[in-house]
Design a protein around this motif. Structure first.
Motif, PDB file in Angstrom:
ATOM      1  N   THR A  69     -14.907 -22.507   3.009  1.00  0.00           N
ATOM      2  CA  THR A  69     -15.164 -21.861   2.065  1.00  0.00           C
ATOM      3  C   THR A  69     -15.219 -20.329   2.165  1.00  0.00           C
ATOM      4  OG1 THR A  69     -15.395 -22.872  -0.239  1.00  0.00           O
ATOM      5  CG2 THR A  69     -15.599 -20.889  -0.157  1.00  0.00           C
ATOM      6  N   VAL A  70     -14.131 -19.050   1.862  1.00  0.00           N
ATOM      7  CA  VAL A  70     -14.672 -17.757   2.807  1.00  0.00           C
ATOM      8  C   VAL A  70     -14.148 -16.816   1.662  1.00  0.00           C
ATOM      9  CG1 VAL A  70     -13.609 -16.142   4.185  1.00  0.00           C
ATOM     10  CG2 VAL A  70     -13.492 -18.350   4.614  1.00  0.00           C
ATOM     11  N   ILE A  71     -15.053 -16.056   1.242  1.00  0.00           N
ATOM     12  CA  ILE A  71     -14.887 -14.813   0.512  1.00  0.00           C
ATOM     13  C   ILE A  71     -14.286 -13.603   0.885  1.00  0.00           C
ATOM     14  CG2 ILE A  71     -16.047 -13.392  -0.793  1.00  0.00           C
ATOM     15  CD1 ILE A  71     -16.071 -16.360  -2.104  1.00  0.00           C
ATOM     16  N   LEU A  72     -13.153 -13.064   0.581  1.00  0.00           N
ATOM     17  CA  LEU A  72     -12.185 -11.658   1.066  1.00  0.00           C
ATOM     18  C   LEU A  72     -12.596 -10.518  -0.268  1.00  0.00           C
ATOM     19  CD1 LEU A  72      -8.561 -13.375   2.022  1.00  0.00           C
ATOM     20  CD2 LEU A  72     -10.609 -13.227   3.511  1.00  0.00           C
ATOM     21  N   THR A  73     -12.776  -9.852   0.861  1.00  0.00           N
ATOM     22  CA  THR A  73     -12.563  -8.673   0.281  1.00  0.00           C
ATOM     23  C   THR A  73     -11.267  -7.997   1.016  1.00  0.00           C
ATOM     24  OG1 THR A  73     -14.578  -6.900   1.853  1.00  0.00           O
ATOM     25  CG2 THR A  73     -15.467  -7.984   0.168  1.00  0.00           C
ATOM     26  N   VAL A  74     -11.024  -6.709   0.561  1.00  0.00           N
ATOM     27  CA  VAL A  74      -9.934  -6.094   0.907  1.00  0.00           C
ATOM     28  C   VAL A  74      -9.143  -5.088   0.034  1.00  0.00           C
ATOM     29  CG1 VAL A  74      -6.727  -6.273   0.310  1.00  0.00           C
ATOM     30  CG2 VAL A  74      -8.088  -8.644   0.307  1.00  0.00           C
ATOM     31  N   SER A  75      -9.247  -3.817   1.162  1.00  0.00           N
ATOM     32  CA  SER A  75      -9.128  -2.700   0.540  1.00  0.00           C
ATOM     33  C   SER A  75      -7.549  -2.224   0.990  1.00  0.00           C
ATOM     34  CB  SER A  75      -9.971  -2.045   1.473  1.00  0.00           C
ATOM     35  OG  SER A  75     -11.942  -2.292   0.819  1.00  0.00           O
ATOM     36  N   LEU A  76      -7.069  -2.011   0.298  1.00  0.00           N
ATOM     37  CA  LEU A  76      -5.704  -1.020   0.600  1.00  0.00           C
ATOM     38  C   LEU A  76      -5.506   0.320   1.056  1.00  0.00           C
ATOM     39  CD1 LEU A  76      -4.027  -2.422  -3.026  1.00  0.00           C
ATOM     40  CD2 LEU A  76      -4.406  -3.676  -0.488  1.00  0.00           C
ATOM     41  N   HIS A  77      -4.934   1.021   2.153  1.00  0.00           N
ATOM     42  CA  HIS A  77      -5.264   2.309   2.101  1.00  0.00           C
ATOM     43  C   HIS A  77      -4.335   2.667   1.489  1.00  0.00           C
ATOM     44  CE1 HIS A  77      -5.129   0.272   6.256  1.00  0.00           C
ATOM     45  NE2 HIS A  77      -5.897  -0.057   6.046  1.00  0.00           N
ATOM     46  N   ASP A  78      -3.469   2.467   0.329  1.00  0.00           N
ATOM     47  CA  ASP A  78      -2.618   3.571  -0.098  1.00  0.00           C
ATOM     48  C   ASP A  78      -2.671   2.275  -2.086  1.00  0.00           C
ATOM     49  OD1 ASP A  78      -1.874   5.301   1.151  1.00  0.00           O
ATOM     50  OD2 ASP A  78      -0.707   4.163   2.149  1.00  0.00           O
ATOM     51  N   HIS A  79      -3.020   3.476  -2.758  1.00  0.00           N
ATOM     52  CA  HIS A  79      -3.178   2.846  -3.918  1.00  0.00           C
ATOM     53  C   HIS A  79      -2.138   3.416  -4.775  1.00  0.00           C
ATOM     54  CE1 HIS A  79      -7.736   3.171  -3.297  1.00  0.00           C
ATOM     55  NE2 HIS A  79      -7.537   1.722  -3.009  1.00  0.00           N
ATOM     56  N   PRO A  95      -1.692 -21.062  -2.125  1.00  0.00           N
ATOM     57  CA  PRO A  95      -2.451 -22.115  -3.020  1.00  0.00           C
ATOM     58  C   PRO A  95      -4.116 -22.515  -2.455  1.00  0.00           C
ATOM     59  CG  PRO A  95      -0.849 -24.061  -2.327  1.00  0.00           C
ATOM     60  CD  PRO A  95      -0.902 -21.631  -1.993  1.00  0.00           C
ATOM     61  N   GLU A  96      -4.494 -22.004  -1.400  1.00  0.00           N
ATOM     62  CA  GLU A  96      -5.895 -22.217  -0.813  1.00  0.00           C
ATOM     63  C   GLU A  96      -6.618 -20.731  -1.699  1.00  0.00           C
ATOM     64  OE1 GLU A  96      -3.254 -23.389   2.779  1.00  0.00           O
ATOM     65  OE2 GLU A  96      -2.861 -21.564   0.939  1.00  0.00           O
ATOM     66  N   ILE A  97      -5.967 -19.618  -1.857  1.00  0.00           N
ATOM     67  CA  ILE A  97      -6.297 -18.824  -2.721  1.00  0.00           C
ATOM     68  C   ILE A  97      -6.732 -19.387  -4.219  1.00  0.00           C
ATOM     69  CG2 ILE A  97      -6.215 -16.603  -3.406  1.00  0.00           C
ATOM     70  CD1 ILE A  97      -4.832 -15.883  -0.636  1.00  0.00           C
ATOM     71  N   VAL A  98      -7.804 -19.411  -4.114  1.00  0.00           N
ATOM     72  CA  VAL A  98      -8.345 -20.195  -5.389  1.00  0.00           C
ATOM     73  C   VAL A  98      -8.907 -19.088  -6.946  1.00  0.00           C
ATOM     74  CG1 VAL A  98      -8.740 -22.224  -4.770  1.00  0.00           C
ATOM     75  CG2 VAL A  98     -10.324 -21.013  -5.296  1.00  0.00           C
ATOM     76  N   GLU A  99      -9.055 -17.940  -6.150  1.00  0.00           N
ATOM     77  CA  GLU A  99      -8.854 -17.020  -7.145  1.00  0.00           C
ATOM     78  C   GLU A  99      -9.042 -15.667  -6.632  1.00  0.00           C
ATOM     79  OE1 GLU A  99     -12.925 -17.499  -9.970  1.00  0.00           O
ATOM     80  OE2 GLU A  99     -13.784 -18.553  -8.029  1.00  0.00           O
ATOM     81  N   CYS A 100      -9.030 -14.615  -7.345  1.00  0.00           N
ATOM     82  CA  CYS A 100      -8.185 -13.420  -7.000  1.00  0.00           C
ATOM     83  C   CYS A 100      -8.773 -12.208  -8.886  1.00  0.00           C
ATOM     84  CB  CYS A 100      -6.885 -13.480  -6.294  1.00  0.00           C
ATOM     85  SG  CYS A 100      -6.572 -11.704  -6.053  1.00  0.00           S
ATOM     86  N   TYR A 101      -9.736 -11.302  -7.504  1.00  0.00           N
ATOM     87  CA  TYR A 101     -10.106 -10.231  -8.631  1.00  0.00           C
ATOM     88  C   TYR A 101      -9.553  -8.991  -8.649  1.00  0.00           C
ATOM     89  CZ  TYR A 101     -13.334 -13.954 -10.691  1.00  0.00           C
ATOM     90  OH  TYR A 101     -13.380 -15.079 -11.378  1.00  0.00           O
ATOM     91  N   THR A 102      -8.812  -8.040  -9.007  1.00  0.00           N
ATOM     92  CA  THR A 102      -8.645  -6.806  -8.200  1.00  0.00           C
ATOM     93  C   THR A 102     -10.581  -5.911  -9.066  1.00  0.00           C
ATOM     94  OG1 THR A 102      -6.712  -7.287  -9.120  1.00  0.00           O
ATOM     95  CG2 THR A 102      -7.506  -4.625  -9.511  1.00  0.00           C
ATOM     96  N   VAL A 103     -10.974  -5.345  -8.228  1.00  0.00           N
ATOM     97  CA  VAL A 103     -12.454  -4.188  -8.737  1.00  0.00           C
ATOM     98  C   VAL A 103     -12.439  -3.164  -8.272  1.00  0.00           C
ATOM     99  CG1 VAL A 103     -13.331  -7.102  -7.800  1.00  0.00           C
ATOM    100  CG2 VAL A 103     -13.099  -5.575  -6.412  1.00  0.00           C
ATOM    101  N   SER A 104     -13.567  -2.550  -9.211  1.00  0.00           N
ATOM    102  CA  SER A 104     -13.605  -1.989  -8.468  1.00  0.00           C
ATOM    103  C   SER A 104     -14.764  -0.805  -7.471  1.00  0.00           C
ATOM    104  CB  SER A 104     -14.694  -1.035  -9.635  1.00  0.00           C
ATOM    105  OG  SER A 104     -15.395  -1.446  -9.858  1.00  0.00           O
TER     106      SER A 104
END
Length: 160
Positions: A69-79, A95-104
């Motif tokens: 299990t891996v937790i990924l944090t993702v930052s987009l360069h341009d919003h 399907p391996e990405i079992v959860e995805c949240y857009t966060v602040s």
């Protein structure tokens, strides 16, 4: 169908169902002090009004197979909406990405990924990086232990 306001009995039903979705209507009705027919009507209404989205079983993957299990944090360069849309479409394909949240905060997304092994995780990571074509930073954090698994919402603490 117009939604009816939920009351303390509905909240108790929801709290019980989230921890034991296989409870019989008779047992549930006893726990909330309703007749079986009244209880079943309430459960059906809660389902129809989407207070209950679906019923799922918690699977103990360790008994079935090995996983990482891996937790990924993702930052987009341009919003831009285009970048968010591109990333959301990419996430939906795995399907391996079992959860995805857009966060602040310091990053834009928080994902939970469950793969059979590190090789598959690296393939998935590479595919995400390729899909985003240099428009995102992706950082992976391997989960060593789940010290507090999700065990339902504390409905009684969330609702006045």
């Amino acid at each position: 169908m117009k939604k009816k306001a939920i009351d303390h009995i509905d909240l108790k039903i929801l709290s019980i169902l989230q921890n034991d979705a296989r409870i019989t209507n008779h047992e549930l009705s006893n726990k909330v002090n309703l007749s079986p027919s009244s209880c079943l009507q309430r459960v059906r209404r809660l389902e129809e009004e989407k207070y209950v989205d679906r019923y799922m079983a918690h699977i103990d993957l360790d008994k079935i197979c090995r996983t990482v299990t891996v937790i990924l944090t993702v930052s987009l360069h341009d919003h831009t909406n285009e970048n968010f849309d591109t990333f959301n479409r990419a996430v939906a394909e795995f399907p391996e990405i079992v959860e995805c949240y857009t966060v602040s905060g310091n990053f834009d997304y928080y994902l939970r990924v469950v793969c059979p092994d590190m090789k598959r995780y690296l393939e998935l990571n590479d595919a995400l990086i390729e899909r985003m074509q240099g428009t995102a930073n992706i950082s992976g954090h391997v989960v060593l232990e789940n010290t507090k698994p999700f065990d339902g919402y504390a409905i009684d603490k969330l609702v006045d």
